[in-house]
Design a protein around this motif. Structure first.
Motif, PDB file in Angstrom:
ATOM      1  N   ARG A 263      55.794  23.476  42.693  1.00 41.76           N
ATOM      2  CA  ARG A 263      55.478  24.093  43.990  1.00 41.76           C
ATOM      3  C   ARG A 263      56.657  24.959  44.442  1.00 41.76           C
ATOM      4  NH1 ARG A 263      53.366  20.764  49.385  1.00 41.76           N
ATOM      5  NH2 ARG A 263      52.789  22.602  50.616  1.00 41.76           N
ATOM      6  N   THR A 264      56.822  26.072  43.745  1.00 47.62           N
ATOM      7  CA  THR A 264      57.975  26.941  43.988  1.00 47.62           C
ATOM      8  C   THR A 264      57.509  28.297  44.504  1.00 47.62           C
ATOM      9  OG1 THR A 264      59.178  25.858  42.197  1.00 47.62           O
ATOM     10  CG2 THR A 264      60.018  27.983  42.953  1.00 47.62           C
ATOM     11  N   PRO A 265      58.013  28.762  45.652  1.00 49.94           N
ATOM     12  CA  PRO A 265      57.588  30.067  46.168  1.00 49.94           C
ATOM     13  C   PRO A 265      58.005  31.207  45.227  1.00 49.94           C
ATOM     14  CG  PRO A 265      58.757  28.787  47.842  1.00 49.94           C
ATOM     15  CD  PRO A 265      58.969  28.090  46.546  1.00 49.94           C
ATOM     16  N   VAL A 266      57.093  32.137  44.999  1.00 45.80           N
ATOM     17  CA  VAL A 266      57.411  33.346  44.229  1.00 45.80           C
ATOM     18  C   VAL A 266      56.824  34.537  44.971  1.00 45.80           C
ATOM     19  CG1 VAL A 266      57.495  32.146  42.015  1.00 45.80           C
ATOM     20  CG2 VAL A 266      55.366  33.146  42.757  1.00 45.80           C
ATOM     21  N   PRO A 267      57.580  35.591  45.189  1.00 52.82           N
ATOM     22  CA  PRO A 267      57.084  36.736  45.969  1.00 52.82           C
ATOM     23  C   PRO A 267      55.901  37.433  45.318  1.00 52.82           C
ATOM     24  CG  PRO A 267      59.213  37.231  44.947  1.00 52.82           C
ATOM     25  CD  PRO A 267      58.987  35.766  44.779  1.00 52.82           C
ATOM     26  N   GLU A 268      55.762  37.322  44.016  1.00 55.36           N
ATOM     27  CA  GLU A 268      54.680  38.023  43.328  1.00 55.36           C
ATOM     28  C   GLU A 268      53.287  37.550  43.767  1.00 55.36           C
ATOM     29  OE1 GLU A 268      58.352  38.706  41.341  1.00 55.36           O
ATOM     30  OE2 GLU A 268      57.377  36.788  41.797  1.00 55.36           O
ATOM     31  N   LEU A 269      53.180  36.319  44.288  1.00 59.03           N
ATOM     32  CA  LEU A 269      51.876  35.836  44.755  1.00 59.03           C
ATOM     33  C   LEU A 269      51.349  36.663  45.924  1.00 59.03           C
ATOM     34  CD1 LEU A 269      52.213  31.956  44.558  1.00 59.03           C
ATOM     35  CD2 LEU A 269      50.423  33.324  43.473  1.00 59.03           C
ATOM     36  N   ALA A 270      52.241  37.292  46.676  1.00 59.40           N
ATOM     37  CA  ALA A 270      51.828  38.119  47.812  1.00 59.40           C
ATOM     38  C   ALA A 270      51.532  39.556  47.405  1.00 59.40           C
ATOM     39  CB  ALA A 270      52.921  38.097  48.884  1.00 59.40           C
ATOM     40  N   ASP A 271      51.710  39.884  46.146  1.00 64.38           N
ATOM     41  CA  ASP A 271      51.475  41.249  45.663  1.00 64.38           C
ATOM     42  C   ASP A 271      49.978  41.437  45.417  1.00 64.38           C
ATOM     43  OD1 ASP A 271      51.289  43.628  44.094  1.00 64.38           O
ATOM     44  OD2 ASP A 271      53.351  43.342  43.408  1.00 64.38           O
ATOM     45  N   PRO A 272      49.347  42.430  46.059  1.00 66.74           N
ATOM     46  CA  PRO A 272      47.897  42.627  45.845  1.00 66.74           C
ATOM     47  C   PRO A 272      47.523  42.956  44.411  1.00 66.74           C
ATOM     48  CG  PRO A 272      48.861  44.457  47.090  1.00 66.74           C
ATOM     49  CD  PRO A 272      49.906  43.379  47.032  1.00 66.74           C
ATOM     50  N   ARG A 273      48.505  43.367  43.608  1.00 69.37           N
ATOM     51  CA  ARG A 273      48.210  43.688  42.209  1.00 69.37           C
ATOM     52  C   ARG A 273      47.918  42.449  41.370  1.00 69.37           C
ATOM     53  NH1 ARG A 273      53.376  47.101  40.646  1.00 69.37           N
ATOM     54  NH2 ARG A 273      54.290  45.506  42.030  1.00 69.37           N
ATOM     55  N   VAL A 274      48.151  41.263  41.921  1.00 71.78           N
ATOM     56  CA  VAL A 274      47.806  40.046  41.180  1.00 71.78           C
ATOM     57  C   VAL A 274      46.344  40.092  40.753  1.00 71.78           C
ATOM     58  CG1 VAL A 274      47.494  37.551  41.338  1.00 71.78           C
ATOM     59  CG2 VAL A 274      49.567  38.591  42.237  1.00 71.78           C
ATOM     60  N   LEU A 275      45.465  40.564  41.636  1.00 69.54           N
ATOM     61  CA  LEU A 275      44.031  40.577  41.336  1.00 69.54           C
ATOM     62  C   LEU A 275      43.687  41.558  40.215  1.00 69.54           C
ATOM     63  CD1 LEU A 275      41.927  38.776  42.794  1.00 69.54           C
ATOM     64  CD2 LEU A 275      44.101  38.979  44.005  1.00 69.54           C
ATOM     65  N   ASP A 276      44.579  42.507  39.914  1.00 67.62           N
ATOM     66  CA  ASP A 276      44.350  43.385  38.763  1.00 67.62           C
ATOM     67  C   ASP A 276      44.338  42.580  37.465  1.00 67.62           C
ATOM     68  OD1 ASP A 276      44.352  45.493  40.529  1.00 67.62           O
ATOM     69  OD2 ASP A 276      46.392  46.146  40.061  1.00 67.62           O
ATOM     70  N   GLY A 277      44.928  41.394  37.519  1.00 70.42           N
ATOM     71  CA  GLY A 277      44.956  40.557  36.335  1.00 70.42           C
ATOM     72  C   GLY A 277      43.580  40.135  35.852  1.00 70.42           C
ATOM     73  N   LEU A 278      42.587  40.157  36.744  1.00 70.60           N
ATOM     74  CA  LEU A 278      41.232  39.794  36.327  1.00 70.60           C
ATOM     75  C   LEU A 278      40.696  40.786  35.297  1.00 70.60           C
ATOM     76  CD1 LEU A 278      39.742  38.785  39.793  1.00 70.60           C
ATOM     77  CD2 LEU A 278      40.114  37.251  37.850  1.00 70.60           C
ATOM     78  N   GLY A 279      40.818  42.073  35.601  1.00 68.38           N
ATOM     79  CA  GLY A 279      40.352  43.088  34.666  1.00 68.38           C
ATOM     80  C   GLY A 279      41.160  43.106  33.387  1.00 68.38           C
ATOM     81  N   GLU A 280      42.461  42.933  33.507  1.00 67.92           N
ATOM     82  CA  GLU A 280      43.314  42.931  32.322  1.00 67.92           C
ATOM     83  C   GLU A 280      43.002  41.739  31.425  1.00 67.92           C
ATOM     84  OE1 GLU A 280      47.310  43.134  33.748  1.00 67.92           O
ATOM     85  OE2 GLU A 280      47.002  45.074  34.747  1.00 67.92           O
ATOM     86  N   PHE A 281      42.676  40.612  32.036  1.00 72.02           N
ATOM     87  CA  PHE A 281      42.348  39.422  31.256  1.00 72.02           C
ATOM     88  C   PHE A 281      41.030  39.614  30.511  1.00 72.02           C
ATOM     89  CE2 PHE A 281      41.042  34.904  30.777  1.00 72.02           C
ATOM     90  CZ  PHE A 281      42.161  34.447  30.111  1.00 72.02           C
TER      91      PHE A 281
END
Length: 386
Positions: free
Chosen positions: A323-341
């Motif tokens: 349970r470690t905070p990471v700033p990348e979770l707040a990046d809207p580009r995270v959802l781009d990972g769906l298409g890339e996956f």
């Protein structure tokens, strides 16, 4: 008169049998431990090129001397050629194909052929890079893996894939080339950092949540001991996790991933994107833990999973230090990972999540709003840990 040309076909159908053993030993390079020598002997013996993880070598600088002494003791079964090749530790070793060049050069210099072996000792990234180099030299020099991290011994080191990162994507270039053997040496974990000790346990949470509620319950009971680096608890985790991964590889009917369903990639669509967004500052295991939290929360938000089961997953991740905070979770580009996956796995987007502990489900219709809310929830969950 020439025969008229007519349409015709020739059928080629064949199967190839693969097999390898995963061994567990307290100290593979102890002079009286025959695991490595027997693995070589059973596979025809011969010449062996060692590849070492620089991080492991820094922590255990006597490794080259131990390898040399082991080779002298077991000379009838193996012969080390040249000095060990040392590769950079961590994900940077997978930055394109360049880090494999010294391995391919040594294979050529020492005239190693397809009956020779590369012995890769290191974390999952080094095993990937070394395995890819071995698989592409002579179209396949034999590989023996000796994983040196929790994650590699439990998961990454026992599968059939090798790969490096390219074109902005994780594992874009790679092969399916099963090893000739895997040796899990408990002594290599003695110098693993606390961070890598914690990160490696996420793959155990993944496979337990998907396939074995009894194992999940054992992880809950062992969580305090695991967090305190208890070796017996870790041995239980690694052995059962490896067993479940191997059962899936050998029993699910798709070891080379020709289909779109990838149960063992539970949590990995977000993990791969978070790694990329962090510039690979995040360890793979750290990112997988967050990805598991996202996909489990999605199951809860969409009514697939009961609240009690969701709470158990989140509580176990927290108890194991994920349970470690990471700033990348707040990046809207995270959802781009769906298409890339979807592109990574091929075919329609297929994600695995939970309907109960020990029971996974493959989903193709993803509610993007619910997934966005799930990512935001996990972001808040990690920040609350401060």
């Amino acid at each position: 008169m020439a025969d008229a040309l007519v349409s015709a076909s020739l059928a080629a159908r064949f199967s190839v049998s693969y097999g390898y053993d995963v061994h567990f030993t307290p100290d593979a390079l102890h002079l009286e431990d025959a695991t490595l020598a027997a693995t070589l002997r059973d596979d025809g013996g011969g010449r062996l090129l060692a590849v070492l993880d620089a991080g492991l070598l820094a922590a255990q600088p006597d490794l080259p001397d131990r390898l040399a002494a082991y080779g002298k003791r077991h000379f009838e079964d193996l012969e080390f050629v040249g000095d060990p090749i040392v590769l950079p530790a961590g994900e940077r070793v997978k930055d394109g194909m360049g880090h494999g060049a010294p391995i391919r050069a040594a294979i050529a210099e020492h005239h190693l052929d397809r009956h020779a072996h590369v012995l890769a000792i290191g974390g999952g990234a080094v095993l990937d890079a070394a395995g890819f180099a071995a698989a592409t030299a002579h179209r396949g020099v034999r590989l023996i893996r000796m994983p040196s991290t929790v994650l590699a011994q439990a998961d990454a080191g026992i599968g059939v894939k090798n790969g490096v990162n390219a074109c902005g994507q994780k594992n874009f270039i790679g092969t399916f080339a099963p090893p000739r053997g895997v040796i899990n040496d408990a002594s290599l974990l003695a110098t693993v950092s606390d961070r890598d000790w914690r990160a490696g346990m996420s793959e155990a949470v993944k496979v337990a949540a998907l396939k074995d509620v009894g194992f999940f319950t054992q992880l809950e009971a062992d969580a305090p001991a695991l967090a305190a680096r208890d070796s017996a608890a870790m041995h239980r985790l690694i052995r059962r996790c490896a067993q479940l991964h191997l059962q899936h590889i050998t029993g699910a009917g798709d070891p080379f991933e020709t289909g779109s369903g990838r149960p063992l990639d539970f949590g990995h669509w977000a993990a791969h994107k978070l790694e990329q967004l962090s510039g690979f500052r995040l360890r793979h295991g750290e990112a997988v833990a967050l990805g598991i939290a996202v996909d489990t929360t999605y199951a809860r938000y969409t009514g697939l999973l009961r609240k009690s089961a969701w709470e158990r997953v989140m509580s176990l991740l927290a108890a194991l230090g994920s349970r470690t905070p990471v700033p990348e979770l707040a990046d809207p580009r995270v959802l781009d990972g769906l298409g890339e996956f979807a592109e990574h796995i091929g075919g329609p987007l297929t994600l695995t999540t939970l309907t109960a502990l020990g029971q996974g489900i493959d989903l193709r219709d993803i509610d993007r709003a619910a997934m966005t809310a799930s990512v935001h929830h996990v972001d808040r969950w990690t920040r609350a840990a401060r």
